[in-house]
Motif scaffolding. Structure first.
Motif, PDB file in Angstrom:
ATOM      1  N   LEU A 219     134.943  12.403 100.706  1.00 22.68           N
ATOM      2  CA  LEU A 219     135.609  11.678  99.628  1.00 22.68           C
ATOM      3  C   LEU A 219     135.296  10.186  99.678  1.00 22.68           C
ATOM      4  N   ALA A 220     135.217   9.639 100.875  1.00 18.83           N
ATOM      5  CA  ALA A 220     134.926   8.215 101.020  1.00 18.83           C
ATOM      6  C   ALA A 220     133.566   7.862 100.415  1.00 18.83           C
ATOM      7  N   ALA A 221     132.640   8.833 100.418  1.00 15.61           N
ATOM      8  CA  ALA A 221     131.307   8.597  99.859  1.00 15.61           C
ATOM      9  C   ALA A 221     131.288   8.705  98.341  1.00 15.61           C
ATOM     10  N   ARG A 222     132.414   9.111  97.737  1.00 10.53           N
ATOM     11  CA  ARG A 222     132.457   9.321  96.286  1.00 10.53           C
ATOM     12  C   ARG A 222     133.711   8.683  95.689  1.00 10.53           C
ATOM     13  N   LYS A 223     134.021   7.489  96.116  1.00  5.20           N
ATOM     14  CA  LYS A 223     135.272   6.846  95.714  1.00  5.20           C
ATOM     15  C   LYS A 223     135.410   6.710  94.208  1.00  5.20           C
ATOM     16  N   GLU A 224     134.280   6.566  93.511  1.00  4.87           N
ATOM     17  CA  GLU A 224     134.342   6.363  92.064  1.00  4.87           C
ATOM     18  C   GLU A 224     134.853   7.592  91.326  1.00  4.87           C
ATOM     19  N   LYS A 225     134.781   8.763  91.973  1.00 10.23           N
ATOM     20  CA  LYS A 225     135.251  10.005  91.351  1.00 10.23           C
ATOM     21  C   LYS A 225     136.656  10.398  91.792  1.00 10.23           C
ATOM     22  N   VAL A 226     137.142   9.794  92.854  1.00 11.48           N
ATOM     23  CA  VAL A 226     138.367  10.273  93.490  1.00 11.48           C
ATOM     24  C   VAL A 226     139.609   9.730  92.793  1.00 11.48           C
ATOM     25  N   VAL A 227     140.539  10.636  92.525  1.00 14.79           N
ATOM     26  CA  VAL A 227     141.849  10.295  91.975  1.00 14.79           C
ATOM     27  C   VAL A 227     142.899  10.806  92.957  1.00 14.79           C
ATOM     28  N   VAL A 228     143.886   9.995  93.267  1.00 15.10           N
ATOM     29  CA  VAL A 228     144.949  10.423  94.166  1.00 15.10           C
ATOM     30  C   VAL A 228     146.126  10.953  93.350  1.00 15.10           C
ATOM     31  N   ILE A 229     146.442  12.230  93.557  1.00 13.49           N
ATOM     32  CA  ILE A 229     147.618  12.844  92.940  1.00 13.49           C
ATOM     33  C   ILE A 229     148.411  13.518  94.060  1.00 13.49           C
ATOM     34  N   PRO A 230     149.496  12.910  94.498  1.00 15.56           N
ATOM     35  CA  PRO A 230     150.291  13.537  95.566  1.00 15.56           C
ATOM     36  C   PRO A 230     150.830  14.893  95.140  1.00 15.56           C
ATOM     37  N   SER A 231     150.894  15.813  96.077  1.00 17.77           N
ATOM     38  CA  SER A 231     151.537  17.093  95.806  1.00 17.77           C
ATOM     39  C   SER A 231     153.010  16.842  95.492  1.00 17.77           C
ATOM     40  N   CYS A 232     153.668  17.842  94.934  1.00 17.94           N
ATOM     41  CA  CYS A 232     155.037  17.614  94.484  1.00 17.94           C
ATOM     42  C   CYS A 232     155.976  18.691  94.990  1.00 17.94           C
ATOM     43  N   ILE A 233     157.233  18.392  94.912  1.00 22.39           N
ATOM     44  CA  ILE A 233     158.261  19.393  95.143  1.00 22.39           C
ATOM     45  C   ILE A 233     159.004  19.610  93.828  1.00 22.39           C
ATOM     46  N   ASP A 234     159.526  20.782  93.676  1.00 25.78           N
ATOM     47  CA  ASP A 234     160.283  21.133  92.479  1.00 25.78           C
ATOM     48  C   ASP A 234     161.754  21.203  92.863  1.00 25.78           C
ATOM     49  N   GLU A 235     162.530  20.244  92.385  1.00 22.58           N
ATOM     50  CA  GLU A 235     163.947  20.189  92.759  1.00 22.58           C
ATOM     51  C   GLU A 235     164.697  21.442  92.330  1.00 22.58           C
ATOM     52  N   ASN A 236     164.189  22.139  91.317  1.00 19.21           N
ATOM     53  CA  ASN A 236     164.846  23.368  90.878  1.00 19.21           C
ATOM     54  C   ASN A 236     164.808  24.454  91.947  1.00 19.21           C
ATOM     55  N   ARG A 237     163.779  24.411  92.806  1.00 18.07           N
ATOM     56  CA  ARG A 237     163.690  25.380  93.904  1.00 18.07           C
ATOM     57  C   ARG A 237     164.632  25.028  95.043  1.00 18.07           C
ATOM     58  N   LEU A 238     165.154  23.802  95.033  1.00 16.62           N
ATOM     59  CA  LEU A 238     165.950  23.323  96.165  1.00 16.62           C
ATOM     60  C   LEU A 238     167.433  23.172  95.827  1.00 16.62           C
ATOM     61  N   ILE A 239     167.831  23.674  94.673  1.00  9.84           N
ATOM     62  CA  ILE A 239     169.246  23.582  94.293  1.00  9.84           C
ATOM     63  C   ILE A 239     170.094  24.405  95.262  1.00  9.84           C
ATOM     64  N   CYS A 240     171.175  23.815  95.709  1.00 10.73           N
ATOM     65  CA  CYS A 240     172.084  24.491  96.647  1.00 10.73           C
ATOM     66  C   CYS A 240     173.431  24.749  95.980  1.00 10.73           C
ATOM     67  N   GLY A 241     173.896  25.953  96.114  1.00 10.99           N
ATOM     68  CA  GLY A 241     175.190  26.315  95.566  1.00 10.99           C
ATOM     69  C   GLY A 241     176.187  26.652  96.657  1.00 10.99           C
ATOM     70  N   ILE A 242     177.191  27.424  96.304  1.00 15.53           N
ATOM     71  CA  ILE A 242     178.255  27.766  97.245  1.00 15.53           C
ATOM     72  C   ILE A 242     177.711  28.547  98.439  1.00 15.53           C
ATOM     73  N   GLU A 243     176.804  29.501  98.186  1.00 14.24           N
ATOM     74  CA  GLU A 243     176.283  30.333  99.276  1.00 14.24           C
ATOM     75  C   GLU A 243     175.531  29.501 100.314  1.00 14.24           C
ATOM     76  N   GLU A 244     174.674  28.597  99.832  1.00 14.53           N
ATOM     77  CA  GLU A 244     173.901  27.771 100.755  1.00 14.53           C
ATOM     78  C   GLU A 244     174.815  26.856 101.568  1.00 14.53           C
ATOM     79  N   ASN A 245     175.798  26.267 100.896  1.00 16.50           N
ATOM     80  CA  ASN A 245     176.710  25.372 101.605  1.00 16.50           C
ATOM     81  C   ASN A 245     177.594  26.117 102.596  1.00 16.50           C
ATOM     82  N   ASP A 246     178.025  27.319 102.231  1.00 13.81           N
ATOM     83  CA  ASP A 246     178.823  28.124 103.163  1.00 13.81           C
ATOM     84  C   ASP A 246     177.995  28.518 104.381  1.00 13.81           C
ATOM     85  N   ARG A 247     176.737  28.910 104.145  1.00 16.25           N
ATOM     86  CA  ARG A 247     175.864  29.283 105.265  1.00 16.25           C
ATOM     87  C   ARG A 247     175.594  28.084 106.165  1.00 16.25           C
TER      88      ARG A 247
END
Length: 375
Positions: free
Chosen positions: A158-186
């Motif tokens: 990648l260092a040899a091709r800097k003109e082509k490189v775009v940085v896009i960080p990976s992401c998390i989806d907050e919808n997958r991490l929602i905690c309800g009563i069951e998670e809090n009880d556990r």
């Protein structure tokens, strides 16, 4: 636009690259999309997720983490001819698929985006063997995506091709991490089980680059008020358990965790341990997810990896010299005995994730990328 995604696996297979592939697809609902990947079985199967067709090509053997298939080349050629994509998004590393893709692209002006997850580092001979192919692939690419500035600078390709490189960080989806009563009880059950102990939690596949043996080794330096909980499984599980037996009161293995149990442990723990040691850990989605739960993180220094970009030492957690178990234990002890520092780092951790690593930001970045190659 028509977009063809080429990756090793796709959901429901679990993994960081697979999750990123899914997040890209989900970010482009207004485009016609198709995914081609490998099946875990011999036969080729087709299914759909929403409006997106998934072609899962059967393989006959897996060598050095790479599936091999008699039918992949033909299946890819047919999919390309029938679908006629405007853009191909190819997930690297994947040398077997890259071989056939390059053959097809010789006769096509289709735009190519290479989503560069990591260098081939574990299989050094394989990396050397396919070095020429990797260069041809990246030379053909219109854009190359790195998941962090550290990897963009640290990879020689990648260092040899800097003109082509775009940085896009990976992401998390907050919808997958929602905690309800069951998670809090556990989570409350977990806290009650361990009383007033400081809980350090880690999870993932039990493989060498994850560094769990250094985390277990750190246990011998910790006082009795601290427990290390390791979730997940893998080829090294039994060896890790054997290593941990001399610290049976400090190291606990949970086995594989359901989504509910994982969220419960993230709620219940005081410190998140992420002891990966090599660039095979290119980013660290699990690290970002724990930070979203306001947990201070402890990481090793990994030159060229995005891990130390995700969590910033002295801001969202503590970074210590690579594979230094004693230093890792000292970082655990520091956070274990300083409640205010844990809260300070934990709050900064969530703020960093919400600012940089959320799915909404990712979607904007992906759309911008597509516009840049379609102009």
């Amino acid at each position: 636009m028509k977009i063809l995604h080429v990756c090793n696996y796709y959901k429901p297979h679990i993994g960081g690259i697979e999750q990123t592939a899914e997040d890209i697809v989900d970010s482009l609902p207004d485009h016609e999309q198709k995914v081609i990947c490998f099946n875990h079985e011999k036969g080729t199967k087709k299914d759909k997720h929403g409006n997106v067709e998934i072609i899962r090509v059967g393989s006959f053997v897996k060598i050095s983490s790479q599936e091999l298939s008699f039918s992949f080349g033909k299946t890819l050629k047919n999919a390309f001819a029938e679908f006629v994509p405007d853009i191909i998004i190819f997930h690297f590393p994947n040398p077997f698929e890259a071989h056939y893709l390059l053959k097809i692209l010789k006769k096509s002006k289709c735009k190519l985006i290479v989503w560069y997850h990591l260098d081939i580092t574990k299989q050094k001979l394989l990396g050397k063997l396919f070095e020429g192919q990797t260069n041809r692939l990246l030379d053909r690419a219109d854009k190359i995506v790195a998941t962090s500035p550290a990897y963009a600078d640290g990879s020689p390709f990648l260092a040899a091709r800097k003109e082509k490189v775009v940085v896009i960080p990976s992401c998390i989806d907050e919808n997958r991490l929602i905690c309800g009563i069951e998670e809090n009880d556990r989570a409350a059950d977990i806290r009650r089980k361990f009383g007033n102990k400081i809980l350090c939690f880690a999870f993932g596949r039990h493989v060498e680059y994850k560094g769990y043996r250094y985390l277990i080794d750190a246990a011998k330096y910790l006082d009795d008020n601290i427990r290390i909980i390791i979730g997940g499984s893998g080829p090294l599980t039994e060896d890790l358990k054997k290593q941990a037996r001399q610290y049976t009161d400090k190291v606990i293995f949970t086995g594989r965790l359901t989504d509910l149990e994982l969220k419960a442990y993230l709620l219940a723990c005081d410190i998140f341990c992420f002891p990966s040691i090599t660039k095979n850990e290119a980013f660290g989605l699990a690290l970002a997810e724990a930070m979203y739960f306001e947990k201070p993180a402890i990481t090793f220094t990994i030159p060229g990896s995005g891990v130390n970009y995700v969590s910033l030492s002295g801001v969202t957690g503590i970074e210590v010299p690579n594979a230094d178990s004693k230093a890792y234990s000292e970082a655990i002890s520091l956070l274990a005995h300083d409640k205010e520092l844990r809260y300070k780092y934990g709050e900064a951790a969530k703020n960093r994730v919400e600012k940089i690593f959320m799915k909404a930001n990712f979607k904007i970045n992906v759309e911008t990328l597509l516009n840049s190659v379609s102009d």
